[in-house]
Design a protein around this motif. Sequence first.
Motif, mmCIF file in Angstrom:
data_model
loop_
_atom_site.group_PDB
_atom_site.id
_atom_site.type_symbol
_atom_site.label_atom_id
_atom_site.label_comp_id
_atom_site.label_asym_id
_atom_site.label_seq_id
_atom_site.Cartn_x
_atom_site.Cartn_y
_atom_site.Cartn_z
ATOM 1 N N LEU A 58 13.070 -13.657 21.157
ATOM 2 C CA LEU A 58 12.741 -12.320 21.632
ATOM 3 C C LEU A 58 13.079 -12.023 22.821
ATOM 4 N N VAL A 59 13.327 -12.920 23.745
ATOM 5 C CA VAL A 59 14.129 -12.682 25.092
ATOM 6 C C VAL A 59 15.494 -12.271 25.023
ATOM 7 N N VAL A 60 16.188 -12.569 23.981
ATOM 8 C CA VAL A 60 17.719 -12.261 23.749
ATOM 9 C C VAL A 60 17.562 -10.940 23.124
ATOM 10 N N GLN A 61 16.668 -10.828 22.271
ATOM 11 C CA GLN A 61 16.744 -9.362 21.583
ATOM 12 C C GLN A 61 16.363 -8.311 22.530
ATOM 13 N N VAL A 62 15.292 -8.448 23.188
ATOM 14 C CA VAL A 62 15.121 -7.240 24.224
ATOM 15 C C VAL A 62 16.103 -7.085 25.365
ATOM 16 N N VAL A 63 16.800 -8.351 25.967
ATOM 17 C CA VAL A 63 17.749 -8.218 26.649
ATOM 18 C C VAL A 63 18.901 -7.356 26.169
ATOM 19 N N ARG A 64 19.341 -7.595 24.941
ATOM 20 C CA ARG A 64 20.348 -6.915 24.157
ATOM 21 C C ARG A 64 20.028 -5.420 24.091
ATOM 22 N N ALA A 65 18.606 -5.004 23.862
ATOM 23 C CA ALA A 65 18.380 -3.775 23.920
ATOM 24 C C ALA A 65 18.373 -3.185 25.437
ATOM 25 N N GLY A 66 18.507 -3.882 26.293
ATOM 26 C CA GLY A 66 18.557 -3.162 27.537
ATOM 27 C C GLY A 66 17.034 -3.148 28.199
ATOM 28 N N LEU A 67 16.267 -4.025 27.879
ATOM 29 C CA LEU A 67 14.797 -3.794 28.310
ATOM 30 C C LEU A 67 14.491 -5.314 29.228
ATOM 31 N N GLY A 68 14.030 -5.021 30.362
ATOM 32 C CA GLY A 68 13.889 -6.211 31.511
ATOM 33 C C GLY A 68 12.628 -6.476 31.507
ATOM 34 N N GLY A 69 12.362 -7.776 32.079
ATOM 35 C CA GLY A 69 10.978 -8.037 32.162
ATOM 36 C C GLY A 69 10.484 -9.570 31.523
#
Length: 292
Positions: free
Chosen positions: A104-115
């Motif tokens: 999940l962390v990799v997926q959201v980082v790739r999508a440009g979403l931080g946190g």
Amino acid sequence: MSWQSGFEPIIKHNVPLAPLTWFRLGGPAKYLIEPRDAAELSAIVRRLNEEKIPTCILGGGANLLISDQGVNGAVIRLTAPAFNQVEISGAQVRAGGGQDVAKLVVQVVRAGLGGLECLAGIPGSVGGEIRMNAGGAFGDIGSRVLEISVMDSAGNLDTRKRDDMVFEYRKSNINAKFILSATFDMEPGNPERLAERMKEIWMYKQNTQPLRANSAGCIFRNVNGKSAGAIIDQAGLKGLRVGGAEISTQHANFIVADPQAKAADVIELIETVKSRVHDTMKIDLEPEVVIW
Ligand SMILES: Cc1cc2nc3c(=O)[nH]c(=O)nc-3n(C[C@H](O)[C@H](O)[C@H](O)COP(=O)(O)OP(=O)(O)OC[C@H]3O[C@@H](n4cnc5c(N)ncnc54)[C@H](O)[C@@H]3O)c2cc1C
């Protein structure tokens, strides 16, 4: 008619749990149950209740020690696709309770979403990490949770909003038996920079924790803000062994297990550390690891 009638495709018998945990220790589950969706989970939970069969839920197995006897009851896993979906909508991300947090962390980082990049190097599932508010020096999962969907031990669905939830140091007030999904409130950011940050955090963890050894992460909770690892180190217990279990020489709050270790070795080592720390430093350590 057997109580399992109608549920045959999702129930397995006498399944070794060791390979499903990060310690790789312990005995089998009498029943391992992988429901295909929330309706089926609710139906099987009701049936297990009628039969008075003890039931627990296994996430990524990263904070668990299974006893050598195993679990004389039902262990539920949310492995089905229905519990592993990730949907991104603007700055909100909804993830299934069984979803692997590292992915999940990799997926959201790739999508440009931080946190959530603060969770790099913390193994587990979305449900398991929310239950105990996984995190550390870089942040925790609870601070990003907007809403969760849960099921109680009677099989009833419910929702918890941010205002109903309290997240503290490695604990939450979520009592519902099953966390089925979560919505996270994220911050738009630059994917390259977020990826760099994620890598930095992961490298820090790799340099300070025995990430490749068989363990369950930190064994004890910190005491009034004081690191349990520092306490165990001060008590001179780094490298202490019982059978195939050892206090990590890299991080004193990790117990690492050899492949031939028994869960009983880890349990004895936990008790030894507790009593040595109590005797020498008058501090009572409380386990963070969950023991089944
Ligand atoms: C190498 C290593 C490093 C670690 N580093 C950290 C760290 O830095 N910070 C940190 O906080 N933790 C750390 N941990 C511990 C672990 O990552 C966390 O405790 C994580 O939250 C465990 O999640 P899990 O899904 O594996 O839970 P499990 O170990 O499977 O279960 C733990 C508990 O959560 C419950 N649970 C699991 N899934 C659900 C669900 N869907 N609904 C309700 N309850 C559920 C279980 O019943 C059990 O009581 C580390 C562990 C390892 C092995």
